[in-house]
Every structure is written in structure tokens, then in C-alpha cells.
Scaffold this active site. Sequence first.
Site, PDB file in Angstrom:
ATOM      1  N   CYS A 165     -35.880  89.600  82.645  1.00 26.59           N
ATOM      2  CA  CYS A 165     -35.089  90.421  81.722  1.00 26.59           C
ATOM      3  C   CYS A 165     -33.591  90.156  81.858  1.00 26.59           C
ATOM      4  CB  CYS A 165     -35.407  91.906  81.879  1.00 26.59           C
ATOM      5  SG  CYS A 165     -35.135  92.545  83.535  1.00 26.59           S
TER       6      CYS A 165
ATOM      7  N   HIS B 206     -33.758  97.266  85.211  1.00 30.30           N
ATOM      8  CA  HIS B 206     -34.162  96.500  84.032  1.00 30.30           C
ATOM      9  C   HIS B 206     -32.914  96.178  83.217  1.00 30.30           C
ATOM     10  CE1 HIS B 206     -36.624  95.096  80.794  1.00 30.30           C
ATOM     11  NE2 HIS B 206     -36.189  96.016  79.960  1.00 30.30           N
TER      12      HIS B 206
END
Length: 378
Positions: free
Chosen positions: A43, A324
Site C-alpha cells: 500500500c 495503512h
Amino acid sequence: HFWASCRAKRQIFALSFISNVSFCEQNKSLQGLVGLRNLGNTCFMNSILQCLSNTSELRDYCLRNGHLTDLNNNCRTNTALMDEFAKLTQRLWTSVNTDSVSPSEFRNQVQRCAPKFVGCNQQDAQEFLRFLLDGLHNEVNRVTIRPKVSVEDFDHLLDDEKGRRMWNMYLAREDSKIVDLFVGQLKSSLTCTACGFRSTVFDPFWDLSIPIAQKSTGEVTLKDCLRLFTKEDVLDGEERPTCTKCKGRRKCTKRFSIQKFPQILVLHLKRFSDSNIWASKLSTYVNFPLKDLDLWEFSSEPSERPVYNLYAVSNHTGNALGGHYTAYCKNSAQGEWYSYNDSRVSPMSSSQVRSSNAYVLFYELATPSHSKYQTCRL
Ligand SMILES: [Zn+2]
């Protein structure tokens, strides 16, 4: 004469506008609203790739295969990273009926160049951005044989002239589309408290790592953070530098200012401490403008008024141990903001762009000081 040249430019603009319209009609899917699949802990890479894919000039460079011209001129043998980056950017902007594409070929090249970015460790998006821009630059550097650095004494020159010479020396070795876009020049001034002598050093920068200001009351703004970054600092004790005038280790004051503003200004908010990157995270909400970030007060040259507009943000959610990355990017064709969360791309309101997750900010210069079209905006 001025109006005649403006009229000529308007005609050129009108013609290119017509050809752009037909180009867009032929390519209705040319939108850049395609996600990137997560290949397992990628990510951070996807977030940075989307921010770069929404950097108009870099995207256009990839779309028109500008890198191939630069590569051919350079006769380089290893251009795999730039090749894969350009291919991926092209897929993001030309894929038909696709929600997401896989960055696996690009990831393989990253693995070859920098294995540390592949694996299950938590990665830092800003560190990856630095690696990527450096890697791309080296492959499309217009300079094939870097001249030896001649150590010249510029100390007798005025600051601006010294800055200009240092910049030209840098360009003699490092000159690429990537440098054209992202590199600026930082000036550091060191003043000796004993004799008052001031010396200056000029360094190129690819991004600025900005400390996060802390306030007990009220909100923290991006300018507070920039003021902290450029605030006068005292170097004392073990940190005392050697003064070139009075030849001794002296207590000095040091401050930064921006000598040359880049076209793309990348601001990295230092949410993680230097010593141990994942030890702790500052989740301070930093209020940053989406438009008209005026940086004149940080300029070495007070007459300059560099104004920037935001077009992309790399966000980090979570804490220092796990998190994230996502990206918020402004689509240059529509002027609307989109959220890129790996394979998912969704529209968002511009009022949601600011958050305490903002980690790397991408600003574009709104007033290009050296643009020949500056006076002929339509
Ligand atoms: Zn001194």
C-alpha cells in the site's frame, strides 16, 4: 508587440485545445481513475504511485514516451525501472473497462534495485518516494558522463550569484525531467556569534522534511511547521562549527531559507521520530491549504512570491507499529478529488482532503516564475 505575441499564443492554444478534445473523445477511458492491486504489504508503494501518476507533467512525460527519447540519447543499458514506471502510468491512464491493475512488474524492478522495499516489514512511503525519484532520475539523466566536481571558492561572491553557480554545478551532473520537476535549492546561513561572519551553503533538495509544530492551544498550520523548519537554530557545545573567519570552533546560529522553489514541492510531515522510525507517531492535525499556499516568507529572495496548489496527499492511518497507506489525488482533467485505497478508487469531497493522516503533501507551483506563458494565461 506583447499583445501580438499573446494573440499568436492564443491561436496555438486554441488549436491544441481542439486536438485535445478529439483526443479525449477517442479515449473516453483516459481518466486515471484506476486502482492498484495490493500485492501484500504494497500500500505504501501504491499510495506514492498514485500521487506520481497524478503529477500531470510526469504523467504526460510517460504517456508520450518522453523517457524513450531521453533513454536513447543516453545509450543506457539498464532502464528497467523507468520502463516499468512508464508502462504502469500508461496503464493507469489508458486502461479500458478496468477497475484496477497489478503493479507486479514494477514491483519486481523495485525488488531488483532495492530489496528492502519488498517483504513484510512496515515501509515508509516518503523513503520509498526518495528511492523511486532517485532511481528514475538516474536512468533518464541527460548527463551521461558526470564532470568531476571542481572545488571552486565562491565565498567572495554575493549569495544569489553563489546560489546560481552552485545550481549550475548541480545541473552539470544531475539533469533530467525528474530534476526539472522536483528539485529545489535550500540555502543555509551560518552566523558566527563571536565575529559575526556569515557563511552560506546551498544544497539541492528533492523534498522537505518538516517538523510538526506543537501548540497547547489552537490548531497547528502547515506554515507553523514551515516556520519551525526555517527558525533560527543555535549550534552550541559539541555542535559548534568551525568559523572560517576567526578560525575556531564557535557558537553559531543557523537558518534555512528556500533559494530556488521547485515546480513540484513535496512536503514530508515528520510524524515519525528520526531515531526509531516506527517507535512513535505524531497524529497531530496539521491544517494545510488546498489552494494558494504562499511561501514568500520562506524565500531567500523577499521579492519572490511563490504560490502553490495542492494536488495529492499520501496518507498514513494507524500507529507506529502497523498501518495503512492511501492517497487523495486531484484529477487534473476534472478538477475533482478521488480517494485511492489500493484497488478501490472513489470520489471524495475536497473538504475531506485535510486530515490528521496526511503524511506527504504534493504541491504544484501556480505561478511559474520562468514560464514564458506567464503573462498570457487564458
Ligand atoms: Zn567567527
